[in-house]
Design a protein around this motif. Structure first.
Motif, PDB file in Angstrom:
ATOM      1  N   LYS A   1       0.832  -1.221   0.000  1.00  0.00           N
ATOM      2  CA  LYS A   1       0.000   0.000   0.000  1.00  0.00           C
ATOM      3  C   LYS A   1       0.858   1.258   0.000  1.00  0.00           C
ATOM      4  CE  LYS A   1      -1.989  -1.093   3.820  1.00  0.00           C
ATOM      5  NZ  LYS A   1      -1.271  -2.333   4.124  1.00  0.00           N
ATOM      6  N   THR A   2       1.836   1.321   0.863  1.00  0.00           N
ATOM      7  CA  THR A   2       2.692   2.504   0.945  1.00  0.00           C
ATOM      8  C   THR A   2       3.511   2.662  -0.328  1.00  0.00           C
ATOM      9  OG1 THR A   2       2.832   2.335   3.342  1.00  0.00           O
ATOM     10  CG2 THR A   2       4.547   3.618   2.248  1.00  0.00           C
ATOM     11  N   THR A   3       4.057   1.567  -0.810  1.00  0.00           N
ATOM     12  CA  THR A   3       4.876   1.613  -2.019  1.00  0.00           C
ATOM     13  C   THR A   3       4.073   2.115  -3.206  1.00  0.00           C
ATOM     14  OG1 THR A   3       6.235  -0.200  -1.197  1.00  0.00           O
ATOM     15  CG2 THR A   3       6.340   0.262  -3.555  1.00  0.00           C
ATOM     16  N   ILE A   4       2.875   1.588  -3.411  1.00  0.00           N
ATOM     17  CA  ILE A   4       2.069   2.021  -4.551  1.00  0.00           C
ATOM     18  C   ILE A   4       1.660   3.498  -4.375  1.00  0.00           C
ATOM     19  CG2 ILE A   4      -0.259   1.343  -3.799  1.00  0.00           C
ATOM     20  CD1 ILE A   4       1.146   0.761  -7.297  1.00  0.00           C
ATOM     21  N   GLY A   5       1.417   3.908  -3.136  1.00  0.00           N
ATOM     22  CA  GLY A   5       1.098   5.313  -2.876  1.00  0.00           C
ATOM     23  C   GLY A   5       2.252   6.234  -3.224  1.00  0.00           C
ATOM     24  N   LEU A   6       3.457   5.830  -2.876  1.00  0.00           N
ATOM     25  CA  LEU A   6       4.637   6.633  -3.192  1.00  0.00           C
ATOM     26  C   LEU A   6       4.887   6.685  -4.697  1.00  0.00           C
ATOM     27  CD1 LEU A   6       7.012   5.485  -0.337  1.00  0.00           C
ATOM     28  CD2 LEU A   6       5.899   7.711  -0.571  1.00  0.00           C
ATOM     29  N   VAL A   7       4.720   5.562  -5.365  1.00  0.00           N
ATOM     30  CA  VAL A   7       4.888   5.529  -6.820  1.00  0.00           C
ATOM     31  C   VAL A   7       3.837   6.413  -7.489  1.00  0.00           C
ATOM     32  CG1 VAL A   7       4.789   4.059  -8.882  1.00  0.00           C
ATOM     33  CG2 VAL A   7       6.017   3.287  -6.850  1.00  0.00           C
ATOM     34  N   LYS A   8       2.585   6.322  -7.009  1.00  0.00           N
ATOM     35  CA  LYS A   8       1.501   7.140  -7.561  1.00  0.00           C
ATOM     36  C   LYS A   8       1.795   8.626  -7.360  1.00  0.00           C
ATOM     37  CE  LYS A   8      -2.655   8.010  -9.195  1.00  0.00           C
ATOM     38  NZ  LYS A   8      -2.859   8.018 -10.626  1.00  0.00           N
ATOM     39  N   ALA A   9       2.243   8.990  -6.171  1.00  0.00           N
ATOM     40  CA  ALA A   9       2.557  10.393  -5.891  1.00  0.00           C
ATOM     41  C   ALA A   9       3.677  10.892  -6.796  1.00  0.00           C
ATOM     42  CB  ALA A   9       2.937  10.560  -4.426  1.00  0.00           C
TER      43      ALA A   9
ATOM     44  N   GLN B   1      -0.314  23.166  -4.771  1.00  0.00           N
ATOM     45  CA  GLN B   1      -0.837  21.878  -4.306  1.00  0.00           C
ATOM     46  C   GLN B   1       0.284  20.998  -3.784  1.00  0.00           C
ATOM     47  OE1 GLN B   1      -3.115  20.191  -7.596  1.00  0.00           O
ATOM     48  NE2 GLN B   1      -4.895  20.210  -6.255  1.00  0.00           N
ATOM     49  N   LYS B   2      -0.076  20.161  -2.807  1.00  0.00           N
ATOM     50  CA  LYS B   2       0.871  19.218  -2.229  1.00  0.00           C
ATOM     51  C   LYS B   2       0.190  17.869  -2.104  1.00  0.00           C
ATOM     52  CE  LYS B   2       3.133  22.768   0.492  1.00  0.00           C
ATOM     53  NZ  LYS B   2       3.552  23.204   1.825  1.00  0.00           N
ATOM     54  N   ILE B   3       0.988  16.856  -1.855  1.00  0.00           N
ATOM     55  CA  ILE B   3       0.465  15.517  -1.611  1.00  0.00           C
ATOM     56  C   ILE B   3       0.673  15.211  -0.142  1.00  0.00           C
ATOM     57  CG2 ILE B   3       0.760  13.064  -2.118  1.00  0.00           C
ATOM     58  CD1 ILE B   3       1.608  13.928  -4.956  1.00  0.00           C
ATOM     59  N   LEU B   4      -0.373  14.748   0.522  1.00  0.00           N
ATOM     60  CA  LEU B   4      -0.331  14.470   1.955  1.00  0.00           C
ATOM     61  C   LEU B   4      -0.400  12.973   2.197  1.00  0.00           C
ATOM     62  CD1 LEU B   4      -0.570  15.389   4.963  1.00  0.00           C
ATOM     63  CD2 LEU B   4      -3.050  15.404   4.599  1.00  0.00           C
ATOM     64  N   PHE B   5       0.555  12.448   2.956  1.00  0.00           N
ATOM     65  CA  PHE B   5       0.529  11.058   3.410  1.00  0.00           C
ATOM     66  C   PHE B   5       0.274  11.064   4.904  1.00  0.00           C
ATOM     67  CE2 PHE B   5       2.770  10.140  -0.488  1.00  0.00           C
ATOM     68  CZ  PHE B   5       2.357   8.855  -0.790  1.00  0.00           C
ATOM     69  N   LEU B   6      -0.660  10.255   5.343  1.00  0.00           N
ATOM     70  CA  LEU B   6      -0.945  10.098   6.764  1.00  0.00           C
ATOM     71  C   LEU B   6      -0.594   8.688   7.185  1.00  0.00           C
ATOM     72  CD1 LEU B   6      -4.472  11.780   6.956  1.00  0.00           C
ATOM     73  CD2 LEU B   6      -2.258  12.794   7.490  1.00  0.00           C
ATOM     74  N   SER B   7       0.045   8.563   8.349  1.00  0.00           N
ATOM     75  CA  SER B   7       0.383   7.240   8.855  1.00  0.00           C
ATOM     76  C   SER B   7       0.473   7.289  10.370  1.00  0.00           C
ATOM     77  CB  SER B   7       1.719   6.773   8.287  1.00  0.00           C
ATOM     78  OG  SER B   7       2.061   5.537   8.859  1.00  0.00           O
ATOM     79  N   PHE B   8       0.137   6.170  10.966  1.00  0.00           N
ATOM     80  CA  PHE B   8       0.253   6.038  12.403  1.00  0.00           C
ATOM     81  C   PHE B   8       1.485   5.228  12.785  1.00  0.00           C
ATOM     82  CE2 PHE B   8      -4.262   6.606  11.515  1.00  0.00           C
ATOM     83  CZ  PHE B   8      -4.500   7.735  12.268  1.00  0.00           C
ATOM     84  N   ALA B   9       2.221   4.751  11.813  1.00  0.00           N
ATOM     85  CA  ALA B   9       3.390   3.908  12.072  1.00  0.00           C
ATOM     86  C   ALA B   9       4.677   4.669  11.762  1.00  0.00           C
ATOM     87  CB  ALA B   9       3.320   2.646  11.217  1.00  0.00           C
ATOM     88  N   ARG B  10       5.586   4.661  12.682  1.00  0.00           N
ATOM     89  CA  ARG B  10       6.862   5.360  12.479  1.00  0.00           C
ATOM     90  C   ARG B  10       7.656   4.754  11.331  1.00  0.00           C
ATOM     91  NH1 ARG B  10       8.885   8.044  17.810  1.00  0.00           N
ATOM     92  NH2 ARG B  10       6.929   8.103  18.952  1.00  0.00           N
ATOM     93  N   ALA B  11       7.562   3.444  11.164  1.00  0.00           N
ATOM     94  CA  ALA B  11       8.285   2.788  10.075  1.00  0.00           C
ATOM     95  C   ALA B  11       7.800   3.299   8.722  1.00  0.00           C
ATOM     96  CB  ALA B  11       8.113   1.278  10.161  1.00  0.00           C
ATOM     97  N   THR B  12       6.505   3.522   8.613  1.00  0.00           N
ATOM     98  CA  THR B  12       5.953   4.046   7.357  1.00  0.00           C
ATOM     99  C   THR B  12       6.425   5.470   7.115  1.00  0.00           C
ATOM    100  OG1 THR B  12       4.017   2.646   7.630  1.00  0.00           O
ATOM    101  CG2 THR B  12       3.827   4.483   6.092  1.00  0.00           C
ATOM    102  N   VAL B  13       6.427   6.275   8.143  1.00  0.00           N
ATOM    103  CA  VAL B  13       6.902   7.659   8.023  1.00  0.00           C
ATOM    104  C   VAL B  13       8.360   7.664   7.575  1.00  0.00           C
ATOM    105  CG1 VAL B  13       7.369   9.796   9.277  1.00  0.00           C
ATOM    106  CG2 VAL B  13       5.244   8.557   9.680  1.00  0.00           C
ATOM    107  N   ALA B  14       9.167   6.794   8.165  1.00  0.00           N
ATOM    108  CA  ALA B  14      10.582   6.708   7.776  1.00  0.00           C
ATOM    109  C   ALA B  14      10.717   6.307   6.313  1.00  0.00           C
ATOM    110  CB  ALA B  14      11.312   5.712   8.679  1.00  0.00           C
ATOM    111  N   ARG B  15       9.866   5.388   5.864  1.00  0.00           N
ATOM    112  CA  ARG B  15       9.890   4.936   4.459  1.00  0.00           C
ATOM    113  C   ARG B  15       9.540   6.082   3.523  1.00  0.00           C
ATOM    114  NH1 ARG B  15       8.992   0.006   1.490  1.00  0.00           N
ATOM    115  NH2 ARG B  15       9.166   0.675  -0.650  1.00  0.00           N
ATOM    116  N   ILE B  16       8.543   6.852   3.877  1.00  0.00           N
ATOM    117  CA  ILE B  16       8.125   7.983   3.043  1.00  0.00           C
ATOM    118  C   ILE B  16       9.225   9.030   2.965  1.00  0.00           C
ATOM    119  CG2 ILE B  16       6.501   9.918   2.902  1.00  0.00           C
ATOM    120  CD1 ILE B  16       4.390   7.933   4.018  1.00  0.00           C
ATOM    121  N   MET B  17       9.917   9.234   4.062  1.00  0.00           N
ATOM    122  CA  MET B  17      10.991  10.234   4.099  1.00  0.00           C
ATOM    123  C   MET B  17      12.179   9.833   3.222  1.00  0.00           C
ATOM    124  SD  MET B  17       9.614  12.603   5.759  1.00  0.00           S
ATOM    125  CE  MET B  17      10.964  13.732   5.988  1.00  0.00           C
ATOM    126  N   GLN B  18      12.314   8.521   2.944  1.00  0.00           N
ATOM    127  CA  GLN B  18      13.402   8.060   2.071  1.00  0.00           C
ATOM    128  C   GLN B  18      13.198   8.646   0.687  1.00  0.00           C
ATOM    129  OE1 GLN B  18      13.236   3.803   2.181  1.00  0.00           O
ATOM    130  NE2 GLN B  18      14.584   3.669   3.933  1.00  0.00           N
TER     131      GLN B  18
END
Length: 69
Positions: free
Chosen positions: A31-39, A52-69
């Motif tokens: 889910k996160t990977t496809i979201g990042l590719v889509k963005a 305009q910006k793209i907003l990602f919401l997550s409750f998991a720190r691991a996901t936030v770290a992945r998005i920041m990569q």
């Protein structure tokens, strides 16, 4: 990073250009990977209007770290 396997569902998600998209799946389903590719795809094709910006919401720190990569 491993290459994203592009099944028909993932291709359809990336091809969608209008409206909101809800992606549901279990942990590790991509889910996160496809979201990042889509963005990234939307930014690259110039789909965002001025300011305009793209907003990602997550409750998991691991996901936030992945998005920041």
């Amino acid at each position: 990073m491993a290459e994203l396997k592009m099944c028909e569902q993932r291709k359809a998600l990336l091809a969608t250009t209008a409206g909101h998209i809800l992606v549901m799946g279990g942990p590790g389903s991509g889910k996160t990977t496809i979201g990042l590719v889509k963005a990234a795809t939307e930014v690259e094709r110039g789909a965002l209007a001025e300011g305009q910006k793209i907003l990602f919401l997550s409750f998991a720190r691991a996901t936030v770290a992945r998005i920041m990569q």
